[in-house]
Design a protein around this motif. Structure first.
Motif, PDB file in Angstrom:
ATOM      1  N   CYS A 186      38.902 -37.943  20.423  1.00 29.99           N
ATOM      2  CA  CYS A 186      40.295 -38.200  20.789  1.00 29.99           C
ATOM      3  C   CYS A 186      40.767 -39.553  20.259  1.00 29.99           C
ATOM      4  N   ARG A 187      42.056 -39.734  20.293  1.00 35.52           N
ATOM      5  CA  ARG A 187      42.658 -40.966  19.796  1.00 35.52           C
ATOM      6  C   ARG A 187      42.112 -42.175  20.545  1.00 35.52           C
ATOM      7  N   ARG A 188      41.846 -43.221  19.766  1.00 31.06           N
ATOM      8  CA  ARG A 188      41.413 -44.531  20.263  1.00 31.06           C
ATOM      9  C   ARG A 188      40.006 -44.505  20.864  1.00 31.06           C
ATOM     10  N   GLU A 189      39.267 -43.414  20.648  1.00 33.19           N
ATOM     11  CA  GLU A 189      37.869 -43.414  21.070  1.00 33.19           C
ATOM     12  C   GLU A 189      36.999 -43.998  19.962  1.00 33.19           C
ATOM     13  N   CYS A 190      35.844 -44.493  20.376  1.00 34.63           N
ATOM     14  CA  CYS A 190      34.871 -45.038  19.421  1.00 34.63           C
ATOM     15  C   CYS A 190      33.516 -44.404  19.713  1.00 34.63           C
ATOM     16  N   TRP A 191      33.074 -43.552  18.789  1.00 30.52           N
ATOM     17  CA  TRP A 191      31.825 -42.810  18.943  1.00 30.52           C
ATOM     18  C   TRP A 191      30.715 -43.447  18.113  1.00 30.52           C
ATOM     19  N   VAL A 192      29.529 -43.524  18.698  1.00 31.59           N
ATOM     20  CA  VAL A 192      28.326 -43.915  17.963  1.00 31.59           C
ATOM     21  C   VAL A 192      27.413 -42.698  17.890  1.00 31.59           C
ATOM     22  N   VAL A 193      27.024 -42.322  16.674  1.00 36.06           N
ATOM     23  CA  VAL A 193      26.141 -41.177  16.442  1.00 36.06           C
ATOM     24  C   VAL A 193      24.771 -41.725  16.058  1.00 36.06           C
TER      25      VAL A 193
ATOM     26  N   ASN B   6      15.932 -39.747  11.642  1.00 39.69           N
ATOM     27  CA  ASN B   6      16.223 -39.260  10.292  1.00 39.69           C
ATOM     28  C   ASN B   6      16.044 -37.747  10.258  1.00 39.69           C
ATOM     29  N   GLY B   7      16.996 -37.068   9.600  1.00 42.40           N
ATOM     30  CA  GLY B   7      16.936 -35.623   9.540  1.00 42.40           C
ATOM     31  C   GLY B   7      17.540 -34.936  10.749  1.00 42.40           C
ATOM     32  N   GLY B   8      18.127 -35.724  11.664  1.00 42.09           N
ATOM     33  CA  GLY B   8      18.700 -35.142  12.873  1.00 42.09           C
ATOM     34  C   GLY B   8      20.021 -34.443  12.650  1.00 42.09           C
ATOM     35  N   GLY B   9      20.699 -34.756  11.540  1.00 41.93           N
ATOM     36  CA  GLY B   9      21.978 -34.122  11.247  1.00 41.93           C
ATOM     37  C   GLY B   9      23.160 -35.072  11.269  1.00 41.93           C
ATOM     38  N   LYS B  10      22.902 -36.368  11.341  1.00 42.54           N
ATOM     39  CA  LYS B  10      23.991 -37.346  11.474  1.00 42.54           C
ATOM     40  C   LYS B  10      24.921 -37.339  10.261  1.00 42.54           C
ATOM     41  N   SER B  11      24.354 -37.419   9.064  1.00 36.12           N
ATOM     42  CA  SER B  11      25.196 -37.441   7.853  1.00 36.12           C
ATOM     43  C   SER B  11      25.923 -36.117   7.670  1.00 36.12           C
TER      44      SER B  11
ATOM     45  N   ALA C 158      32.600 -49.411  21.864  1.00 34.98           N
ATOM     46  CA  ALA C 158      32.072 -48.050  21.854  1.00 34.98           C
ATOM     47  C   ALA C 158      32.353 -47.375  23.191  1.00 34.98           C
ATOM     48  N   THR C 159      32.905 -46.179  23.142  1.00 33.86           N
ATOM     49  CA  THR C 159      33.223 -45.435  24.359  1.00 33.86           C
ATOM     50  C   THR C 159      32.342 -44.211  24.556  1.00 33.86           C
ATOM     51  N   HIS C 160      31.865 -43.615  23.452  1.00 35.56           N
ATOM     52  CA  HIS C 160      31.092 -42.382  23.529  1.00 35.56           C
ATOM     53  C   HIS C 160      29.909 -42.453  22.573  1.00 35.56           C
ATOM     54  N   GLU C 161      28.903 -41.681  22.885  1.00 32.87           N
ATOM     55  CA  GLU C 161      27.776 -41.571  21.964  1.00 32.87           C
ATOM     56  C   GLU C 161      27.368 -40.113  21.820  1.00 32.87           C
ATOM     57  N   LEU C 162      26.863 -39.814  20.644  1.00 30.17           N
ATOM     58  CA  LEU C 162      26.336 -38.492  20.324  1.00 30.17           C
ATOM     59  C   LEU C 162      24.933 -38.683  19.775  1.00 30.17           C
ATOM     60  N   GLU C 163      23.956 -38.117  20.434  1.00 26.41           N
ATOM     61  CA  GLU C 163      22.569 -38.187  19.966  1.00 26.41           C
ATOM     62  C   GLU C 163      22.184 -36.833  19.394  1.00 26.41           C
ATOM     63  N   LEU C 164      21.749 -36.844  18.137  1.00 29.16           N
ATOM     64  CA  LEU C 164      21.358 -35.624  17.444  1.00 29.16           C
ATOM     65  C   LEU C 164      19.877 -35.673  17.092  1.00 29.16           C
ATOM     66  N   ALA C 165      19.225 -34.542  17.190  1.00 37.64           N
ATOM     67  CA  ALA C 165      17.826 -34.422  16.766  1.00 37.64           C
ATOM     68  C   ALA C 165      17.592 -32.988  16.328  1.00 37.64           C
ATOM     69  N   GLY C 166      17.066 -32.813  15.135  1.00 41.54           N
ATOM     70  CA  GLY C 166      16.834 -31.477  14.618  1.00 41.54           C
ATOM     71  C   GLY C 166      18.094 -30.649  14.500  1.00 41.54           C
ATOM     72  N   GLY C 167      19.236 -31.322  14.297  1.00 41.04           N
ATOM     73  CA  GLY C 167      20.505 -30.631  14.157  1.00 41.04           C
ATOM     74  C   GLY C 167      21.142 -30.222  15.471  1.00 41.04           C
ATOM     75  N   ARG C 168      20.506 -30.536  16.586  1.00 38.09           N
ATOM     76  CA  ARG C 168      21.023 -30.147  17.893  1.00 38.09           C
ATOM     77  C   ARG C 168      21.454 -31.379  18.700  1.00 38.09           C
ATOM     78  N   VAL C 169      22.355 -31.149  19.632  1.00 40.94           N
ATOM     79  CA  VAL C 169      22.859 -32.226  20.471  1.00 40.94           C
ATOM     80  C   VAL C 169      21.872 -32.504  21.599  1.00 40.94           C
ATOM     81  N   ARG C 170      21.411 -33.750  21.662  1.00 40.38           N
ATOM     82  CA  ARG C 170      20.578 -34.176  22.785  1.00 40.38           C
ATOM     83  C   ARG C 170      21.431 -34.766  23.906  1.00 40.38           C
ATOM     84  N   TYR C 171      22.464 -35.494  23.506  1.00 38.90           N
ATOM     85  CA  TYR C 171      23.372 -36.083  24.489  1.00 38.90           C
ATOM     86  C   TYR C 171      24.739 -36.208  23.848  1.00 38.90           C
ATOM     87  N   CYS C 172      25.776 -35.940  24.628  1.00 38.43           N
ATOM     88  CA  CYS C 172      27.148 -36.109  24.164  1.00 38.43           C
ATOM     89  C   CYS C 172      27.989 -36.512  25.361  1.00 38.43           C
ATOM     90  N   GLY C 173      28.533 -37.730  25.333  1.00 41.28           N
ATOM     91  CA  GLY C 173      29.331 -38.186  26.458  1.00 41.28           C
ATOM     92  C   GLY C 173      29.570 -39.674  26.400  1.00 41.28           C
TER      93      GLY C 173
END
Length: 511
Positions: A301-308, A312-317, A482-497
């Motif tokens: 959403c507008r004005r949010e700041c996400w950290v992904v 390596n290989g988790g799907g971030k790029s 930073a307001t939100h974070e997304l943790e990826l591993a193996g292409g899947r979401v571990r945490y989002c919030g």
């Protein structure tokens, strides 16, 4: 000529520079260098972006030639043999840097990982013959040693940036080098892979193989490095032997900063959600038959700041390329971008986005001028389809001034250091004063001063209302807002919030 001591033996190279200088065009890159690298020595080469570190490694590797002078001399010695030029032993030197990694992207060399590593056995850029059984066994041992055997059958360009770096390290070791040159080896690696690389270097330290490693982060200085060399503005200003205590103090100081950051109280979750700029629903991405992302659903959403973040290989790029529009969503999922409806070109969205990614740096031709690269950001294009108009030039120069890089405007990309090229990409990303920032490992390969200055610029853009999504492996690079974070591993979401921990609270930088 000094005599080689018997303990060194003929297996490894000795290199000596005396009064060496290097000019590229009208610019002096290196000047008056005196340096002696001997078997058994493990050097850490430090210095700011633009100091000349990469050019110095290329000079040692024989990829560039020193400017002729009466006082200057470069020679190599292996056992009883001496060489005034590297032609006789160039293939005995392994050099790994960002430019070599970028070359695979530029030329679309998308061979299987085991084939890429095998080119190191034969010291070729591309495979010239099928792998033999002994080749496969040697490659398998190297991949196993670096704990990346699972990548053997993958195609190189489907790998993450960090995975590619590990594969190219295996390729460099496959050549059984007599001198190893490693330019920012740890850049883009997650904590586990940095530990893997350090363990690999530790094994090498049991032999007399000499190596030179450049790094900008104290925590990446191996405890078994023996010497340090500092370069400033093309001159060697300090050389010293590293004591165990000096290495430990440097790493401890860096680790203390991370510990304090990790113990900071968590940020409060935002109370309200704003209008979504990008919405993903059950989004999956496949790359050459392999799943890069699976079933990702979220709203940015507008004005949010996400950290992904994530390994390596988790799907971030792949996630960042999906947001930008370089990759599409597989059947059954969807992505929606604000203002982009049926019939509206995706390029309209991209012109409101500031995008930085390692592969973007690899796409531009080396002969392009910096001012043209920055101006291409006005159209979200690679290069320009028209001549540079006065208004475009003014906007490009203004963006360069914002990142303290106006002096680079007339230079070509081939004359820049990696860090200087990254400044140019920041200017390109900011030239349109974008509403959205998509930053994939934006600070990789930057010295502390440059990292701080560019981070300050990003912080100001976020404070002014830009929406940001950034990938990083380092907690000290997290934006303050930073307001939100997304943790990826193996292409899947571990945490989002909402963020679960606060980034470092203080940041110094130019106003």
């Amino acid at each position: 000529m000094p005599q080689s001591r018997s303990r060194k033996g003929p297996r490894f190279l000795e290199v000596k520079l005396q009064g060496v200088r290097l000019r590229r065009g009208s610019r002096t890159i290196l000047r008056g260098l005196d340096w002696h690298i001997q078997p058994g020595q493990r050097w850490v080469l430090t210095g700011a972006n633009g100091a000349g570190k990469t050019q110095l490694l290329k000079l040692l590797a024989g990829d560039v030639w020193p400017t002729p002078s009466r006082a200057g001399r470069r020679w190599y010695r292996c056992g009883s043999e001496c060489f005034d030029d590297p032609y006789g032993i160039k293939q005995q030197i392994a050099y790994l840097g960002a430019e070599r990694q970028d070359r695979y992207e530029q030329y679309e060399w998308n061979h299987r990982v085991e084939v890429v590593v095998a080119t190191g056995l034969h010291r070729t850029d591309i495979p010239l013959a099928p792998l033999t059984a002994p080749d496969r066994r040697r490659v398998a041992r190297l991949l196993s040693r670096l704990r990346i055997a699972a990548l053997a059958r993958r195609n190189f360009l489907t790998l993450s940036y960090g995975e590619r770096r590990l594969v190219l390290l295996a390729r460099a070791l496959a050549s059984r080098p007599k001198l190893l040159l490693l330019d920012e080896l740890f850049a883009g690696l997650d904590a586990d892979n940095r530990a893997r690389v350090a363990q690999g270097l530790r094994r090498l330290s049991r032999s007399a193989l000499p190596w030179v490693l450049t790094t900008h982060r104290p925590e990446d200085v191996p405890v078994f490095a023996t010497h340090r060399c500092r370069l400033e503005r093309g001159k060697i200003v300090a050389k010293s032997r590293l004591s165990g205590r000096a290495r430990q103090v440097s790493r401890s100081a860096s680790g203390a900063g991370r510990s304090r950051a990790a113990q900071s109280p968590p940020l409060a979750a935002p109370n309200t959600r704003r209008a979504a700029l990008i919405s993903l629903r059950h989004a999956s991405v496949w790359r050459e038959g392999a799943a890069a992302l699976r079933d990702v659903s979220l709203d940015i959403c507008r004005r949010e700041c996400w950290v992904v973040h994530g390994p390596n290989g988790g799907g971030k790029s792949s996630f960042m390329q999906l947001l930008y529009g370089e990759l599409g969503v597989a059947h059954g999922g969807s992505i929606k971008r604000a203002g982009i409806t049926s019939g509206v070109p995706l390029q309209v969205f991209k012109r409101h986005v500031g995008f930085i990614a390692p592969e973007l740096q690899a796409m531009y031709p080396r002969h392009m001028r910096v001012v043209d690269l920055v101006a291409s950001g006005l159209y979200a294009s690679i290069g320009l389809n028209q001549s540079l108009r006065a208004s475009m030039r003014r906007r490009a120069l203004r963006a360069l001034r914002r990142v303290d890089a106006a002096a680079l405007a007339a230079r070509t990309l081939r004359t820049l250091s990696y860090g200087q090229s990254r400044r140019a990409l920041f200017a390109r990303a900011l030239v349109n004063e974008p509403d959205i920032l998509l930053l994939d490992e934006p600070y990789a390969g930057l010295d502390a001063r440059t990292r701080t200055a560019l981070r300050s610029r990003v912080e100001r853009a976020i404070a002014a209302g830009a929406t940001a999504v950034m990938t990083t492996h380092h907690l000290d690079e997290w934006p303050l807002r930073a307001t939100h974070e997304l943790e990826l591993a193996g292409g899947r979401v571990r945490y989002c919030g909402p963020v679960r921990r606060a980034p470092p609270r203080a940041i110094a930088g130019p106003r």
